[in-house]
Design a protein around this motif. Sequence first.
Motif, PDB file in Angstrom:
ATOM      1  N   LEU A  11       0.849  -1.183   0.000  1.00 38.59           N
ATOM      2  CA  LEU A  11       0.000   0.000   0.000  1.00 38.59           C
ATOM      3  C   LEU A  11       0.890   1.239   0.000  1.00 38.59           C
ATOM      4  N   PRO A  12       0.897   1.982  -1.105  1.00 36.65           N
ATOM      5  CA  PRO A  12       1.779   3.149  -1.181  1.00 36.65           C
ATOM      6  C   PRO A  12       1.319   4.257  -0.237  1.00 36.65           C
ATOM      7  N   GLY A  13       2.305   4.897   0.390  1.00 33.33           N
ATOM      8  CA  GLY A  13       2.012   6.039   1.249  1.00 33.33           C
ATOM      9  C   GLY A  13       1.409   5.695   2.592  1.00 33.33           C
ATOM     10  N   VAL A  14       1.315   4.413   2.911  1.00 29.92           N
ATOM     11  CA  VAL A  14       0.749   3.993   4.191  1.00 29.92           C
ATOM     12  C   VAL A  14       1.899   3.642   5.131  1.00 29.92           C
ATOM     13  N   GLU A  15       1.850   4.212   6.310  1.00 30.71           N
ATOM     14  CA  GLU A  15       2.873   3.924   7.317  1.00 30.71           C
ATOM     15  C   GLU A  15       2.862   2.427   7.646  1.00 30.71           C
ATOM     16  N   PRO A  16       4.038   1.829   7.862  1.00 28.41           N
ATOM     17  CA  PRO A  16       4.082   0.427   8.269  1.00 28.41           C
ATOM     18  C   PRO A  16       3.287   0.211   9.564  1.00 28.41           C
ATOM     19  N   LEU A  17       2.533  -0.841   9.583  1.00 29.80           N
ATOM     20  CA  LEU A  17       1.710  -1.165  10.760  1.00 29.80           C
ATOM     21  C   LEU A  17       2.529  -2.055  11.709  1.00 29.80           C
ATOM     22  N   SER A  18       3.660  -1.512  12.130  1.00 32.56           N
ATOM     23  CA  SER A  18       4.624  -2.284  12.917  1.00 32.56           C
ATOM     24  C   SER A  18       4.132  -2.621  14.323  1.00 32.56           C
ATOM     25  N   PHE A  19       3.048  -2.014  14.744  1.00 32.65           N
ATOM     26  CA  PHE A  19       2.498  -2.306  16.067  1.00 32.65           C
ATOM     27  C   PHE A  19       1.649  -3.585  16.063  1.00 32.65           C
ATOM     28  N   LEU A  20       1.339  -4.134  14.887  1.00 34.97           N
ATOM     29  CA  LEU A  20       0.425  -5.271  14.801  1.00 34.97           C
ATOM     30  C   LEU A  20       0.991  -6.630  15.242  1.00 34.97           C
ATOM     31  N   PRO A  21       2.253  -6.969  14.951  1.00 34.40           N
ATOM     32  CA  PRO A  21       2.696  -8.325  15.307  1.00 34.40           C
ATOM     33  C   PRO A  21       2.458  -8.743  16.761  1.00 34.40           C
ATOM     34  N   PRO A  22       2.756  -7.914  17.768  1.00 30.44           N
ATOM     35  CA  PRO A  22       2.462  -8.394  19.124  1.00 30.44           C
ATOM     36  C   PRO A  22       0.958  -8.533  19.379  1.00 30.44           C
ATOM     37  N   ILE A  23       0.163  -7.749  18.678  1.00 31.62           N
ATOM     38  CA  ILE A  23      -1.292  -7.855  18.847  1.00 31.62           C
ATOM     39  C   ILE A  23      -1.785  -9.156  18.246  1.00 31.62           C
ATOM     40  N   VAL A  68      -2.375  -9.849   7.279  1.00 32.89           N
ATOM     41  CA  VAL A  68      -2.311  -9.379   5.893  1.00 32.89           C
ATOM     42  C   VAL A  68      -2.046  -7.873   5.858  1.00 32.89           C
ATOM     43  N   ALA A  69      -2.725  -7.114   6.712  1.00 35.91           N
ATOM     44  CA  ALA A  69      -2.517  -5.660   6.753  1.00 35.91           C
ATOM     45  C   ALA A  69      -1.061  -5.333   7.084  1.00 35.91           C
ATOM     46  N   TYR A  70      -0.492  -6.043   8.037  1.00 37.58           N
ATOM     47  CA  TYR A  70       0.911  -5.823   8.392  1.00 37.58           C
ATOM     48  C   TYR A  70       1.809  -6.070   7.180  1.00 37.58           C
ATOM     49  N   HIS A  71       1.601  -7.208   6.513  1.00 35.55           N
ATOM     50  CA  HIS A  71       2.470  -7.566   5.396  1.00 35.55           C
ATOM     51  C   HIS A  71       2.221  -6.724   4.146  1.00 35.55           C
ATOM     52  N   MET A  72       1.085  -6.038   4.086  1.00 33.13           N
ATOM     53  CA  MET A  72       0.833  -5.123   2.963  1.00 33.13           C
ATOM     54  C   MET A  72       1.484  -3.761   3.204  1.00 33.13           C
ATOM     55  N   THR A  73       1.964  -3.538   4.416  1.00 34.77           N
ATOM     56  CA  THR A  73       2.582  -2.245   4.736  1.00 34.77           C
ATOM     57  C   THR A  73       4.031  -2.384   5.187  1.00 34.77           C
ATOM     58  N   SER A  74       4.502  -3.598   5.361  1.00 33.74           N
ATOM     59  CA  SER A  74       5.837  -3.814   5.917  1.00 33.74           C
ATOM     60  C   SER A  74       6.543  -4.945   5.176  1.00 33.74           C
ATOM     61  N   ASP A  75       7.852  -4.843   5.101  1.00 33.70           N
ATOM     62  CA  ASP A  75       8.640  -5.938   4.548  1.00 33.70           C
ATOM     63  C   ASP A  75       8.699  -7.064   5.574  1.00 33.70           C
ATOM     64  N   MET A 127      10.135 -15.848  18.639  1.00 35.80           N
ATOM     65  CA  MET A 127      11.448 -16.147  18.082  1.00 35.80           C
ATOM     66  C   MET A 127      11.935 -15.048  17.130  1.00 35.80           C
ATOM     67  N   ILE A 128      11.026 -14.410  16.416  1.00 35.42           N
ATOM     68  CA  ILE A 128      11.445 -13.407  15.432  1.00 35.42           C
ATOM     69  C   ILE A 128      11.402 -11.974  15.993  1.00 35.42           C
ATOM     70  N   SER A 129      10.720 -11.774  17.099  1.00 33.36           N
ATOM     71  CA  SER A 129      10.545 -10.416  17.628  1.00 33.36           C
ATOM     72  C   SER A 129      11.852  -9.664  17.883  1.00 33.36           C
ATOM     73  N   PRO A 130      12.940 -10.309  18.279  1.00 34.97           N
ATOM     74  CA  PRO A 130      14.171  -9.530  18.456  1.00 34.97           C
ATOM     75  C   PRO A 130      14.715  -8.931  17.148  1.00 34.97           C
ATOM     76  N   TYR A 131      14.231  -9.434  16.014  1.00 34.59           N
ATOM     77  CA  TYR A 131      14.755  -9.007  14.722  1.00 34.59           C
ATOM     78  C   TYR A 131      13.870  -7.990  14.009  1.00 34.59           C
ATOM     79  N   TYR A 132      12.737  -7.631  14.634  1.00 35.65           N
ATOM     80  CA  TYR A 132      11.893  -6.575  14.053  1.00 35.65           C
ATOM     81  C   TYR A 132      12.657  -5.267  14.095  1.00 35.65           C
ATOM     82  N   VAL A 133      12.517  -4.493  13.031  1.00 33.39           N
ATOM     83  CA  VAL A 133      13.215  -3.195  12.953  1.00 33.39           C
ATOM     84  C   VAL A 133      12.369  -2.144  13.627  1.00 33.39           C
TER      85      VAL A 133
END
Length: 177
Positions: free
Chosen positions: A35-47, A93-100, A171-177
């Motif tokens: 999604l162009p111009g949309v801020e990464p939804l980086s707060f979603l993974p722990p939710i 899906v929303a997270y992965h549409m806004t974040s690598d 396991m992956i949370s320490p590697y989130y940017v």
Amino acid sequence: MDELRAKKEKRFNLWITIISIVIPLVVALLFSVRLPGVEPLSFLPPIYAGINGLTAVLLIIALWAIKNGNRVLHSRLTTTCIALSLLFLIMYVAYHMTSDSTPYGGEGAMRIVYFFILISHIALSIIVIPLVLRTYAKAYLEDFAGHRKWARITFPVWLYVAITGVVVYLMISPYYV
């Protein structure tokens, strides 16, 4: 009555098949969409990891409820688990549409463990869709013997998917940017 139930079940099975094919295809397709111009939804993974954890707990309580004869509570809990799974999917899906995607940074044996858990989690999350829907449909159609038969397969798979969703996140949370 059995003929009517058989017709309904046939219709349910058609929809279950369609949904079970469409959901993984749409999710895979949406992974390639940004999604162009949309801020990464980086707060979603722990939710959504929390949603997986809650789903696991509620599945265990639902099993306890039915083992103790509380069909109403069991039904409400499993319906809630389906809603939570849908909410998880939307957030995922929303997270992965806004974040690598975040690469796993661990090494050695932990890397092998991580990828084993991740791959089994993904594969079973696809397989669990028709299992859950078919098991739920059996209860809805009041085929409780069929529901119990399917639930013996569905429950452990669904519980594994819910628990490993949390494990993959941890396991992956320490590697989130």
